[in-house]
Design a protein around this motif. Structure first.
Motif, PDB file in Angstrom:
ATOM      1  N   PHE A   1      -5.323   0.401  -3.866  1.00  0.00           N
ATOM      2  CA  PHE A   1      -4.483   0.412  -2.673  1.00  0.00           C
ATOM      3  C   PHE A   1      -5.065  -0.589  -1.677  1.00  0.00           C
ATOM      4  CE2 PHE A   1      -2.652   1.790   1.248  1.00  0.00           C
ATOM      5  CZ  PHE A   1      -1.435   2.348   0.914  1.00  0.00           C
ATOM      6  N   ILE A   2      -4.214  -1.395  -1.083  1.00  0.00           N
ATOM      7  CA  ILE A   2      -4.651  -2.485  -0.200  1.00  0.00           C
ATOM      8  C   ILE A   2      -4.374  -2.122   1.262  1.00  0.00           C
ATOM      9  CG2 ILE A   2      -4.396  -4.934   0.371  1.00  0.00           C
ATOM     10  CD1 ILE A   2      -5.478  -4.442  -2.447  1.00  0.00           C
ATOM     11  N   ILE A   3      -5.365  -2.377   2.119  1.00  0.00           N
ATOM     12  CA  ILE A   3      -5.169  -2.247   3.575  1.00  0.00           C
ATOM     13  C   ILE A   3      -5.555  -3.571   4.216  1.00  0.00           C
ATOM     14  CG2 ILE A   3      -5.830  -1.068   5.700  1.00  0.00           C
ATOM     15  CD1 ILE A   3      -6.543   1.367   4.090  1.00  0.00           C
ATOM     16  N   ASP A   4      -4.678  -4.088   5.036  1.00  0.00           N
ATOM     17  CA  ASP A   4      -4.981  -5.290   5.807  1.00  0.00           C
ATOM     18  C   ASP A   4      -4.849  -4.952   7.284  1.00  0.00           C
ATOM     19  OD1 ASP A   4      -5.789  -7.918   4.840  1.00  0.00           O
ATOM     20  OD2 ASP A   4      -4.247  -8.691   6.177  1.00  0.00           O
ATOM     21  N   THR A   5      -5.934  -5.122   8.033  1.00  0.00           N
ATOM     22  CA  THR A   5      -5.944  -4.748   9.449  1.00  0.00           C
ATOM     23  C   THR A   5      -5.469  -5.914  10.309  1.00  0.00           C
ATOM     24  OG1 THR A   5      -8.253  -5.421   9.675  1.00  0.00           O
ATOM     25  CG2 THR A   5      -7.843  -3.127   9.092  1.00  0.00           C
ATOM     26  N   LYS A   6      -4.733  -5.604  11.356  1.00  0.00           N
ATOM     27  CA  LYS A   6      -4.235  -6.611  12.296  1.00  0.00           C
ATOM     28  C   LYS A   6      -4.477  -6.111  13.720  1.00  0.00           C
ATOM     29  CE  LYS A   6      -2.400  -9.002   8.869  1.00  0.00           C
ATOM     30  NZ  LYS A   6      -2.949 -10.307   8.437  1.00  0.00           N
ATOM     31  N   TRP A   7      -5.311  -6.838  14.461  1.00  0.00           N
ATOM     32  CA  TRP A   7      -5.555  -6.441  15.846  1.00  0.00           C
ATOM     33  C   TRP A   7      -4.513  -7.125  16.742  1.00  0.00           C
ATOM     34  CZ3 TRP A   7      -8.166  -2.760  18.321  1.00  0.00           C
ATOM     35  CH2 TRP A   7      -8.295  -2.854  19.703  1.00  0.00           C
ATOM     36  N   LYS A   8      -3.343  -6.532  16.814  1.00  0.00           N
ATOM     37  CA  LYS A   8      -2.309  -7.046  17.703  1.00  0.00           C
ATOM     38  C   LYS A   8      -1.256  -5.979  17.922  1.00  0.00           C
ATOM     39  CE  LYS A   8      -0.111  -9.558  13.837  1.00  0.00           C
ATOM     40  NZ  LYS A   8       0.276 -10.899  13.333  1.00  0.00           N
TER      41      LYS A   8
ATOM     42  N   GLU B   1       0.099  -8.246  -6.097  1.00  0.00           N
ATOM     43  CA  GLU B   1       0.203  -8.894  -7.399  1.00  0.00           C
ATOM     44  C   GLU B   1      -1.170  -9.080  -8.029  1.00  0.00           C
ATOM     45  OE1 GLU B   1       1.990 -10.649 -10.661  1.00  0.00           O
ATOM     46  OE2 GLU B   1       3.007  -9.680  -8.968  1.00  0.00           O
ATOM     47  N   TYR B   2      -2.128  -9.577  -7.273  1.00  0.00           N
ATOM     48  CA  TYR B   2      -3.443  -9.918  -7.822  1.00  0.00           C
ATOM     49  C   TYR B   2      -4.320  -8.694  -8.057  1.00  0.00           C
ATOM     50  CZ  TYR B   2      -3.234 -15.004  -7.909  1.00  0.00           C
ATOM     51  OH  TYR B   2      -2.937 -16.297  -8.249  1.00  0.00           O
ATOM     52  N   TRP B   3      -4.131  -7.646  -7.259  1.00  0.00           N
ATOM     53  CA  TRP B   3      -4.940  -6.438  -7.441  1.00  0.00           C
ATOM     54  C   TRP B   3      -4.190  -5.342  -8.221  1.00  0.00           C
ATOM     55  CZ3 TRP B   3      -6.597  -9.935  -4.016  1.00  0.00           C
ATOM     56  CH2 TRP B   3      -7.971 -10.068  -3.822  1.00  0.00           C
ATOM     57  N   LYS B   4      -3.006  -5.699  -8.748  1.00  0.00           N
ATOM     58  CA  LYS B   4      -2.201  -4.756  -9.526  1.00  0.00           C
ATOM     59  C   LYS B   4      -1.974  -3.466  -8.732  1.00  0.00           C
ATOM     60  CE  LYS B   4      -2.445  -7.732 -12.849  1.00  0.00           C
ATOM     61  NZ  LYS B   4      -1.320  -8.684 -13.047  1.00  0.00           N
ATOM     62  N   SER B   5      -1.715  -3.643  -7.445  1.00  0.00           N
ATOM     63  CA  SER B   5      -1.498  -2.502  -6.557  1.00  0.00           C
ATOM     64  C   SER B   5      -0.006  -2.345  -6.283  1.00  0.00           C
ATOM     65  CB  SER B   5      -2.251  -2.721  -5.244  1.00  0.00           C
ATOM     66  OG  SER B   5      -1.905  -1.743  -4.300  1.00  0.00           O
ATOM     67  N   SER B   6       0.485  -1.130  -6.369  1.00  0.00           N
ATOM     68  CA  SER B   6       1.905  -0.903  -6.110  1.00  0.00           C
ATOM     69  C   SER B   6       2.186  -0.746  -4.622  1.00  0.00           C
ATOM     70  CB  SER B   6       2.396   0.340  -6.853  1.00  0.00           C
ATOM     71  OG  SER B   6       1.687   1.490  -6.402  1.00  0.00           O
ATOM     72  N   LYS B   7       1.130  -0.470  -3.826  1.00  0.00           N
ATOM     73  CA  LYS B   7       1.343  -0.231  -2.396  1.00  0.00           C
ATOM     74  C   LYS B   7       0.247  -0.889  -1.560  1.00  0.00           C
ATOM     75  CE  LYS B   7       3.677   4.198  -3.093  1.00  0.00           C
ATOM     76  NZ  LYS B   7       3.601   5.655  -2.881  1.00  0.00           N
ATOM     77  N   SER B   8       0.655  -1.371  -0.429  1.00  0.00           N
ATOM     78  CA  SER B   8      -0.290  -1.946   0.522  1.00  0.00           C
ATOM     79  C   SER B   8       0.126  -1.540   1.930  1.00  0.00           C
ATOM     80  CB  SER B   8      -0.334  -3.473   0.392  1.00  0.00           C
ATOM     81  OG  SER B   8       0.954  -4.019   0.514  1.00  0.00           O
ATOM     82  N   LEU B   9      -0.814  -1.643   2.863  1.00  0.00           N
ATOM     83  CA  LEU B   9      -0.567  -1.183   4.232  1.00  0.00           C
ATOM     84  C   LEU B   9      -1.025  -2.222   5.236  1.00  0.00           C
ATOM     85  CD1 LEU B   9       0.112   1.136   6.281  1.00  0.00           C
ATOM     86  CD2 LEU B   9      -2.283   1.824   6.070  1.00  0.00           C
ATOM     87  N   LEU B  10      -0.145  -2.574   6.154  1.00  0.00           N
ATOM     88  CA  LEU B  10      -0.514  -3.354   7.332  1.00  0.00           C
ATOM     89  C   LEU B  10      -0.849  -2.368   8.434  1.00  0.00           C
ATOM     90  CD1 LEU B  10       2.277  -6.083   7.178  1.00  0.00           C
ATOM     91  CD2 LEU B  10      -0.173  -6.541   7.090  1.00  0.00           C
ATOM     92  N   LEU B  11      -2.090  -2.420   8.933  1.00  0.00           N
ATOM     93  CA  LEU B  11      -2.568  -1.410   9.882  1.00  0.00           C
ATOM     94  C   LEU B  11      -2.811  -2.028  11.253  1.00  0.00           C
ATOM     95  CD1 LEU B  11      -3.431   1.593  10.094  1.00  0.00           C
ATOM     96  CD2 LEU B  11      -5.768   0.822   9.656  1.00  0.00           C
ATOM     97  N   TYR B  12      -2.152  -1.484  12.280  1.00  0.00           N
ATOM     98  CA  TYR B  12      -2.230  -2.008  13.653  1.00  0.00           C
ATOM     99  C   TYR B  12      -2.816  -0.944  14.576  1.00  0.00           C
ATOM    100  CZ  TYR B  12       1.153  -5.384  11.802  1.00  0.00           C
ATOM    101  OH  TYR B  12       1.781  -6.340  11.047  1.00  0.00           O
ATOM    102  N   PRO B  13      -3.525  -1.357  15.630  1.00  0.00           N
ATOM    103  CA  PRO B  13      -4.014  -0.396  16.628  1.00  0.00           C
ATOM    104  C   PRO B  13      -2.878   0.017  17.559  1.00  0.00           C
ATOM    105  CG  PRO B  13      -4.577  -2.609  17.316  1.00  0.00           C
ATOM    106  CD  PRO B  13      -3.896  -2.743  15.979  1.00  0.00           C
ATOM    107  N   SER B  14      -2.990   1.220  18.107  1.00  0.00           N
ATOM    108  CA  SER B  14      -1.946   1.700  19.003  1.00  0.00           C
ATOM    109  C   SER B  14      -2.531   2.759  19.926  1.00  0.00           C
ATOM    110  CB  SER B  14      -0.786   2.295  18.186  1.00  0.00           C
ATOM    111  OG  SER B  14       0.226   2.802  19.038  1.00  0.00           O
ATOM    112  N   SER B  15      -1.760   3.129  20.934  1.00  0.00           N
ATOM    113  CA  SER B  15      -2.164   4.232  21.821  1.00  0.00           C
ATOM    114  C   SER B  15      -1.729   5.578  21.251  1.00  0.00           C
ATOM    115  CB  SER B  15      -1.581   4.033  23.222  1.00  0.00           C
ATOM    116  OG  SER B  15      -0.181   3.874  23.141  1.00  0.00           O
ATOM    117  N   ASN B  16      -0.891   5.557  20.188  1.00  0.00           N
ATOM    118  CA  ASN B  16      -0.502   6.795  19.506  1.00  0.00           C
ATOM    119  C   ASN B  16      -0.201   6.490  18.043  1.00  0.00           C
ATOM    120  OD1 ASN B  16       2.333   5.842  19.457  1.00  0.00           O
ATOM    121  ND2 ASN B  16       2.224   6.265  21.657  1.00  0.00           N
ATOM    122  N   ASP B  17      -0.251   7.520  17.195  1.00  0.00           N
ATOM    123  CA  ASP B  17      -0.025   7.342  15.761  1.00  0.00           C
ATOM    124  C   ASP B  17       1.456   7.169  15.473  1.00  0.00           C
ATOM    125  OD1 ASP B  17      -2.725   7.694  15.263  1.00  0.00           O
ATOM    126  OD2 ASP B  17      -2.529   9.870  15.101  1.00  0.00           O
ATOM    127  N   ASP B  18       1.752   6.310  14.500  1.00  0.00           N
ATOM    128  CA  ASP B  18       3.137   6.139  14.056  1.00  0.00           C
ATOM    129  C   ASP B  18       3.124   5.839  12.567  1.00  0.00           C
ATOM    130  OD1 ASP B  18       5.805   5.767  13.758  1.00  0.00           O
ATOM    131  OD2 ASP B  18       6.037   4.334  15.390  1.00  0.00           O
TER     132      ASP B  18
END
Length: 417
Positions: A319-326, A346-363
């Motif tokens: 499972f892939i996580i890519d963090t974005k501070w914005k 494609e390269y890690w044979k992962s079916s799911k990945s996540l773009l993770l952003y900071p926030s003042s509340n969870d979404d």
């Protein structure tokens, strides 16, 4: 006594010449510092500076500029104490900073700058080394001696000692404390003594210098630190040397024709956020069967490699996580980011990945689910998540943020952590 002034600004903000003690001489010094670092720190305008994603601290003579992170585009001025604490805690957790008891008390009162904390950390480490006993080493010394020993430097000996037959100009070994490690620490101590004039740390610097041995003055460079010997005997010096390296290599005494002395300790907030999340997820994964990797690299094209921020491995599924501070208020990631996640899947044979952003509340709910990046049903899915970095009181960082992220991800696959 020299009066120290401090300005606190947010990343991506604009500081105008003439505003809050920021003068033309400071602007010129910052512009030259920026040029030395390939113009990556700031955008320069004719009447001021636009800060980028780099956070940390700058000192030009008696002016200290703290650059603080933020989530919202328009962060209130009264929140600067909170964001200073956020930055200090992130640097502390990623081992870029250590706060001693005195420093922690001053941080709580907001009577200390980030630079003071680094200085205090270094002084405490050197004080501990002196208390434990400074080591001696063999080192070469060149000069006049009264007895022939070592290698006679014949040409210089003839030049200097033609009228002094009792002297010998030689290069010989000496066993003492004036070796390269102490010379590096001495240079850092001199810099801190110079920059801390007028602050509460200056007296501590002067006292420490009385206990520190007299050593040769040097101008250490990057190559100097590669020459430092490493051994079990030198192990207690590692922390002090790493702080000295940070201070010395970021100190620019002649950046503005010798008129201003500058020290810049700046960190890319994108990388700091990535490291912070990686550490929190590793902490949360200790009691389960999830393996966590940071910057796992694979060759993409010729000598070009790609490396997602975080790779999770659970029951042979990646499972892939890519963090974005914005801030991503519209919940629409850029096309570039989505393409990047497609390649990672494609390269890690992962079916799911996540773009993770900071926030003042969870979404993590509603329409923010894993959505297919192409026409396939089960491959190349990408999710978008916004996670609150604060606890309920909205002032302290959430130390359970790693568990929160893992629980959300794993619950998507009905896996409990």
């Amino acid at each position: 006594m020299i009066s120290h002034k401090r300005i606190q600004v947010y990343e991506h903000s604009f500081l105008r010449i003439g505003e809050r003690d920021f003068d033309t001489k400071h602007f010129i010094a910052l512009s030259k510092l920026n040029a030395l670092h390939n113009y990556q720190y700031f955008d320069l305008k004719h009447n001021g500076v636009v800060f980028k994603q780099f956070v940390g601290v700058l000192q030009v003579d008696n002016l200290t500029i703290e650059i603080l992170p933020k989530i919202d585009r328009y962060e209130p001025e009264e929140n600067k104490k909170k964001w200073q604490s956020v930055l200090i805690e992130m640097l502390h957790l990623t081992k870029k900073l250590k706060i001693h008891e005195a420093g922690q008390t001053n941080v709580a009162r907001q009577s200390i700058t980030l630079l003071d904390i680094y200085f205090e950390w270094f002084l405490s480490e050197v004080q501990l080394l002196i208390h434990q006993g400074l080591i001696k080493q063999y080192y070469k010394q060149t000069g006049n001696v009264k007895a022939l020993k070592g290698k006679l430097e014949f040409a210089i000996h003839i030049q200097k000692n033609l009228a002094h037959k009792e002297r010998f100009y030689t290069t010989h070994q000496v066993y003492g404390k004036d070796h390269l490690i102490h010379q590096v620490l001495g240079q850092a101590l001199d810099i801190i003594t110079n920059l801390s004039k007028g602050s509460y740390l200056h007296a501590k610097c002067k006292t420490l210098k009385l206990d520190f041995p007299e050593v040769k003055s040097i101008n250490a460079t990057e190559s100097t630190f590669t020459k430092l010997p490493r051994s079990r005997k030198n192990a207690p010096y590692e922390t002090a040397i790493s702080i000295a390296r940070l201070i010395i290599l970021n100190y620019a005494p002649n950046i503005s024709k010798g008129t201003e002395k500058m020290l810049a300790l700046l960190f890319d907030m994108n990388k700091l956020w990535e490291e912070y999340i990686l550490i929190r997820i590793k902490q949360a994964s200790k009691d389960n069967n999830i393996q966590v990797y940071g910057q796992n690299s694979k060759t993409f094209w010729r000598n070009v490699s790609i490396h997602p921020d975080i790779v999770l491995l659970c029951d042979k599924e990646q499972f892939i996580i890519d963090t974005k501070w914005k801030n991503i208020g519209n919940n629409k990631p850029s096309i570039h980011d989505l393409r990047q996640m497609y390649v990672y899947n494609e390269y890690w044979k992962s079916s799911k990945s996540l773009l993770l952003y900071p926030s003042s509340n969870d979404d993590f709910d509603g329409y923010i689910r894993f959505v297919s990046l192409d026409n396939t049903a089960d491959q190349h899915k990408c999710g978008l998540g916004k996670v609150s970095i604060f606890k309920d009181c909205n002032t302290l960082l959430n130390d359970q943020i790693g568990s929160k992220i893992l629980n959300w991800i794993m619950n998507e696959d009905k896996i409990r952590v």
